[in-house]
Design an enzyme around this catalytic site. Sequence first.
Site, PDB file in Angstrom:
ATOM      1  N   GLU A   1      -2.192  -6.565   7.515  1.00  0.00           N
ATOM      2  CA  GLU A   1      -0.984  -6.997   8.198  1.00  0.00           C
ATOM      3  C   GLU A   1      -0.919  -7.790   9.603  1.00  0.00           C
ATOM      4  OE1 GLU A   1       2.297  -6.084   7.568  1.00  0.00           O
ATOM      5  OE2 GLU A   1       2.546  -4.349   8.017  1.00  0.00           O
TER       6      GLU A   1
ATOM      7  N   HIS B   1       0.723  -1.178   0.261  1.00  0.00           N
ATOM      8  CA  HIS B   1      -0.235  -0.299   0.098  1.00  0.00           C
ATOM      9  C   HIS B   1       0.842   1.471  -0.179  1.00  0.00           C
ATOM     10  CE1 HIS B   1       0.724   1.018   4.062  1.00  0.00           C
ATOM     11  NE2 HIS B   1       0.693  -0.481   4.115  1.00  0.00           N
TER      12      HIS B   1
END
Length: 198
Positions: free
Chosen positions: A95, A15
């Site tokens: 994550e 990202h």
Amino acid sequence: MIPLSLPHRLILVRHGETDWNREGRLQGGQDIPLNALGREQAAEAAGRLKALEPGFATLDYICSPMERARETMDILRRDLGLPAGEYRVDPRLKELTFGAWEGFTWRDIRKAEREQAHLRERDKWSFVPPGGESYRMLAERVRPVLEELQRETVIVSHGGVARAVLALVGAVSPLKASMVEIWQGKLLVVEGSKAEWL
């Protein structure tokens, strides 16, 4: 760890930047949006993908459910001229969770949790932060995603996930994987046990 053999090329996109990235804060499971630079990096990744793979429209696209990853995927697909929202979301690509350490910088943690920070430096792969998870645990979560891939795939996810993938395919050892810098705005192309930044 027995290396996983991927039959298809995998293109990993981390990202784009968030304000917490810029400030050096541990995000982990916190849903932090992209900042202006992060949106530029997502567009940059789209340009790199277009240059790498003319048949980008035929690839499979999978994304972490976290806001910063989904926003990156949305920008990537928009800039490639692909239909919005036509990608899969997989919660296993979230994550690495830092638990009680999320929101703090490493400097904060080294001051407040000196012994724990030292233990982590000695074995980043296996260390579990308070209420969090280790890279080893993350790799166990991510491995089934890779085993299920049916064709060449773009995954938009996180730095921790990319490190786990590098270890899972045998590109680097688990110990080294936990320390690899994962760039924003670039593509990490994995073929077999080889990984290359583009």
